[in-house]
Design a protein around this motif. Structure first.
Motif, PDB file in Angstrom:
ATOM      1  N   ALA A 107      35.611  50.889 105.784  1.00 37.18           N
ATOM      2  CA  ALA A 107      36.543  51.984 105.514  1.00 37.18           C
ATOM      3  C   ALA A 107      37.401  51.677 104.290  1.00 37.18           C
ATOM      4  N   ALA A 108      37.826  50.421 104.141  1.00 37.05           N
ATOM      5  CA  ALA A 108      38.646  50.036 102.994  1.00 37.05           C
ATOM      6  C   ALA A 108      37.859  50.156 101.685  1.00 37.05           C
ATOM      7  N   LEU A 109      36.607  49.729 101.695  1.00 38.63           N
ATOM      8  CA  LEU A 109      35.770  49.836 100.493  1.00 38.63           C
ATOM      9  C   LEU A 109      35.579  51.288 100.095  1.00 38.63           C
ATOM     10  N   ALA A 110      35.270  52.148 101.067  1.00 43.51           N
ATOM     11  CA  ALA A 110      35.056  53.567 100.772  1.00 43.51           C
ATOM     12  C   ALA A 110      36.335  54.221 100.243  1.00 43.51           C
ATOM     13  N   LEU A 111      37.464  53.904 100.876  1.00 43.53           N
ATOM     14  CA  LEU A 111      38.731  54.505 100.460  1.00 43.53           C
ATOM     15  C   LEU A 111      39.139  54.033  99.073  1.00 43.53           C
ATOM     16  N   VAL A 112      38.997  52.745  98.809  1.00 48.39           N
ATOM     17  CA  VAL A 112      39.370  52.210  97.496  1.00 48.39           C
ATOM     18  C   VAL A 112      38.503  52.805  96.403  1.00 48.39           C
ATOM     19  N   TYR A 113      37.221  52.956  96.669  1.00 43.79           N
ATOM     20  CA  TYR A 113      36.321  53.564  95.675  1.00 43.79           C
ATOM     21  C   TYR A 113      36.739  55.003  95.409  1.00 43.79           C
ATOM     22  N   LEU A 114      37.080  55.736  96.454  1.00 45.69           N
ATOM     23  CA  LEU A 114      37.520  57.121  96.302  1.00 45.69           C
ATOM     24  C   LEU A 114      38.793  57.208  95.474  1.00 45.69           C
ATOM     25  N   ARG A 153      43.357  66.590  94.406  1.00 43.36           N
ATOM     26  CA  ARG A 153      44.648  67.051  94.885  1.00 43.36           C
ATOM     27  C   ARG A 153      44.994  66.349  96.204  1.00 43.36           C
ATOM     28  N   GLY A 154      46.215  65.891  96.312  1.00 36.93           N
ATOM     29  CA  GLY A 154      46.652  65.195  97.514  1.00 36.93           C
ATOM     30  C   GLY A 154      46.389  63.698  97.488  1.00 36.93           C
ATOM     31  N   LYS A 155      45.975  63.172  96.354  1.00 34.83           N
ATOM     32  CA  LYS A 155      45.681  61.739  96.249  1.00 34.83           C
ATOM     33  C   LYS A 155      46.926  60.891  96.516  1.00 34.83           C
ATOM     34  N   THR A 156      48.067  61.314  95.972  1.00 35.70           N
ATOM     35  CA  THR A 156      49.302  60.562  96.178  1.00 35.70           C
ATOM     36  C   THR A 156      49.703  60.549  97.651  1.00 35.70           C
ATOM     37  N   VAL A 157      49.501  61.686  98.319  1.00 35.77           N
ATOM     38  CA  VAL A 157      49.831  61.763  99.748  1.00 35.77           C
ATOM     39  C   VAL A 157      48.935  60.821 100.547  1.00 35.77           C
ATOM     40  N   LEU A 158      47.655  60.789 100.222  1.00 35.10           N
ATOM     41  CA  LEU A 158      46.730  59.902 100.914  1.00 35.10           C
ATOM     42  C   LEU A 158      47.118  58.442 100.720  1.00 35.10           C
ATOM     43  N   GLU A 159      47.486  58.075  99.496  1.00 34.94           N
ATOM     44  CA  GLU A 159      47.922  56.701  99.229  1.00 34.94           C
ATOM     45  C   GLU A 159      49.163  56.355 100.055  1.00 34.94           C
ATOM     46  N   GLY A 160      50.084  57.315 100.158  1.00 38.94           N
ATOM     47  CA  GLY A 160      51.286  57.073 100.948  1.00 38.94           C
ATOM     48  C   GLY A 160      50.978  56.877 102.424  1.00 38.94           C
ATOM     49  N   VAL A 161      50.076  57.681 102.963  1.00 39.08           N
ATOM     50  CA  VAL A 161      49.710  57.561 104.377  1.00 39.08           C
ATOM     51  C   VAL A 161      49.041  56.216 104.646  1.00 39.08           C
ATOM     52  N   VAL A 162      48.176  55.785 103.736  1.00 38.60           N
ATOM     53  CA  VAL A 162      47.479  54.512 103.910  1.00 38.60           C
ATOM     54  C   VAL A 162      48.455  53.344 103.931  1.00 38.60           C
ATOM     55  N   VAL A 222      47.628  48.235 111.398  1.00 41.24           N
ATOM     56  CA  VAL A 222      48.709  47.502 110.731  1.00 41.24           C
ATOM     57  C   VAL A 222      48.186  46.602 109.610  1.00 41.24           C
ATOM     58  N   SER A 223      46.928  46.177 109.684  1.00 42.53           N
ATOM     59  CA  SER A 223      46.388  45.292 108.649  1.00 42.53           C
ATOM     60  C   SER A 223      45.633  46.046 107.559  1.00 42.53           C
ATOM     61  N   PHE A 224      45.306  47.304 107.791  1.00 46.87           N
ATOM     62  CA  PHE A 224      44.508  48.076 106.831  1.00 46.87           C
ATOM     63  C   PHE A 224      45.146  48.152 105.442  1.00 46.87           C
ATOM     64  N   PRO A 225      46.459  48.397 105.310  1.00 48.10           N
ATOM     65  CA  PRO A 225      47.047  48.445 103.959  1.00 48.10           C
ATOM     66  C   PRO A 225      46.881  47.151 103.171  1.00 48.10           C
ATOM     67  N   LEU A 226      46.990  46.006 103.836  1.00 42.20           N
ATOM     68  CA  LEU A 226      46.822  44.734 103.130  1.00 42.20           C
ATOM     69  C   LEU A 226      45.398  44.574 102.618  1.00 42.20           C
ATOM     70  N   VAL A 227      44.427  44.977 103.422  1.00 41.07           N
ATOM     71  CA  VAL A 227      43.027  44.876 103.009  1.00 41.07           C
ATOM     72  C   VAL A 227      42.766  45.789 101.817  1.00 41.07           C
ATOM     73  N   THR A 228      43.220  47.035 101.886  1.00 42.09           N
ATOM     74  CA  THR A 228      42.956  47.994 100.812  1.00 42.09           C
ATOM     75  C   THR A 228      43.663  47.606  99.516  1.00 42.09           C
ATOM     76  N   ARG A 229      44.880  47.108  99.607  1.00 40.60           N
ATOM     77  CA  ARG A 229      45.617  46.746  98.393  1.00 40.60           C
ATOM     78  C   ARG A 229      44.916  45.609  97.648  1.00 40.60           C
ATOM     79  N   SER A 230      44.460  44.614  98.380  1.00 37.18           N
ATOM     80  CA  SER A 230      43.771  43.494  97.743  1.00 37.18           C
ATOM     81  C   SER A 230      42.454  43.944  97.111  1.00 37.18           C
TER      82      SER A 230
END
Length: 278
Positions: free
Chosen positions: A29-36, A43-52, A103-111
């Motif tokens: 999920a992190a790989l797919a989201l980061v690629y996206l 539209r709504g990219k900033t909102v999605l980043e905030g939710v993540v 709770v750990s998903f944001p750390l994985v995606t940011r890295s």
């Protein structure tokens, strides 16, 4: 009654199992989201980043409450699952894994995202020029170059899952043998007079596992830095590392141009078409 060695071992193994499962399930999920987020504008990219990234700044108990509100037996989605299939997610081992994942998903995606941003886009463009598809380029070019960031993200996610307390307590409960991980066991021991010794032992084990994870991450970063330094030292004087990177990384992994197109190899290993351009 003191906590036996078997109980301590069971608690540690359960914590490791939940951490590994949460990290493994987060990765795709992190790989797919980061690629996206990195390769597309919408539209709504900033909102999605905030939710993540929201679990990074929200109290873990709040995160657990939201999970319970959505996936609980009487929750928005959990209620439908329970009525339709008799599936109960909250206060189960699956709930502990889900809480750790969130709770750990944001750390994985940011890295992973930082690692993807460091990939030279010229490599991907060169691969597209040779006729490679988007999926082929991702798995053969982008993903290998992102590997250090992926490994670091997984280690950080695992360490965060290992220390999760608030969301797990709220959403999964403190059930012995099912959801009682190391932090929850330490909390339980501290509620009983005379159990400080067992709590201290679990704390030391937790510190040891966390230190080992951080040491592994640091060691991988050091090895990567040494490998990059060694690679740069091999470049002849006056030759740009980027040109070398294209020839070594892209053209060693991609098939040649399609049938009917004349191709040759330049002096740096670059393939050229009929017009002599990449």
């Amino acid at each position: 009654m003191s906590m036996s060695g078997a109980d301590i071992l069971s608690t540690v193994l359960l914590s490791l199992k939940i951490g590994v499962l949460a990290t493994a399930l987060n990765l795709p999920a992190a790989l797919a989201l980061v690629y996206l987020l990195n390769r597309y504008e919408f539209r709504g990219k900033t909102v999605l980043e905030g939710v993540v990234n929201l679990p990074l700044v929200m109290p873990p108990v709040t995160t657990g409450y939201l999970l319970l509100f959505i996936l609980g037996k009487h929750g928005l989605l959990g209620g439908m699952l329970f009525r339709a299939f008799g599936l109960r997610i909250a206060f189960s081992a699956a709930a502990a894994v889900l809480a750790s994942m969130v709770v750990s998903f944001p750390l994985v995606t940011r890295s992973i995202r930082i690692s993807m941003e460091m990939v030279d886009p010229r490599l991907e463009r060169a691969a597209f020029t040779l006729g490679a598809g988007r999926i082929h380029v991702f798995f053969r070019i982008t993903l290998p170059l992102m590997l250090p960031g992926i490994v670091n993200g997984m280690i950080l996610g695992f360490a965060r899952s290992l220390g999760e307390f608030g969301a797990t307590m709220t959403f999964a409960g403190n059930i012995k043998g099912s959801t009682r991980t190391i932090p929850l066991s330490v909390y339980s021991m501290l509620q009983i007079p005379g159990r400080e010794r067992e709590a201290g032992l679990l704390v030391l084990i937790s510190i040891g596992i966390s230190f080992a994870a951080l040491f592994l991450s640091s060691m991988l970063n050091t090895k990567l830095a040494l490998r990059n330094k060694s690679s740069r030292s091999k470049h002849p004087a006056g030759q740009k590392p980027a040109a070398r990177s294209v020839s070594e990384t892209v053209f060693s992994k991609l098939p040649g141009p399609g049938t009917g197109q004349k191709s040759g190899v330049g002096k740096h290993g670059l393939r050229f078409g009929k017009e002599g351009a990449l």
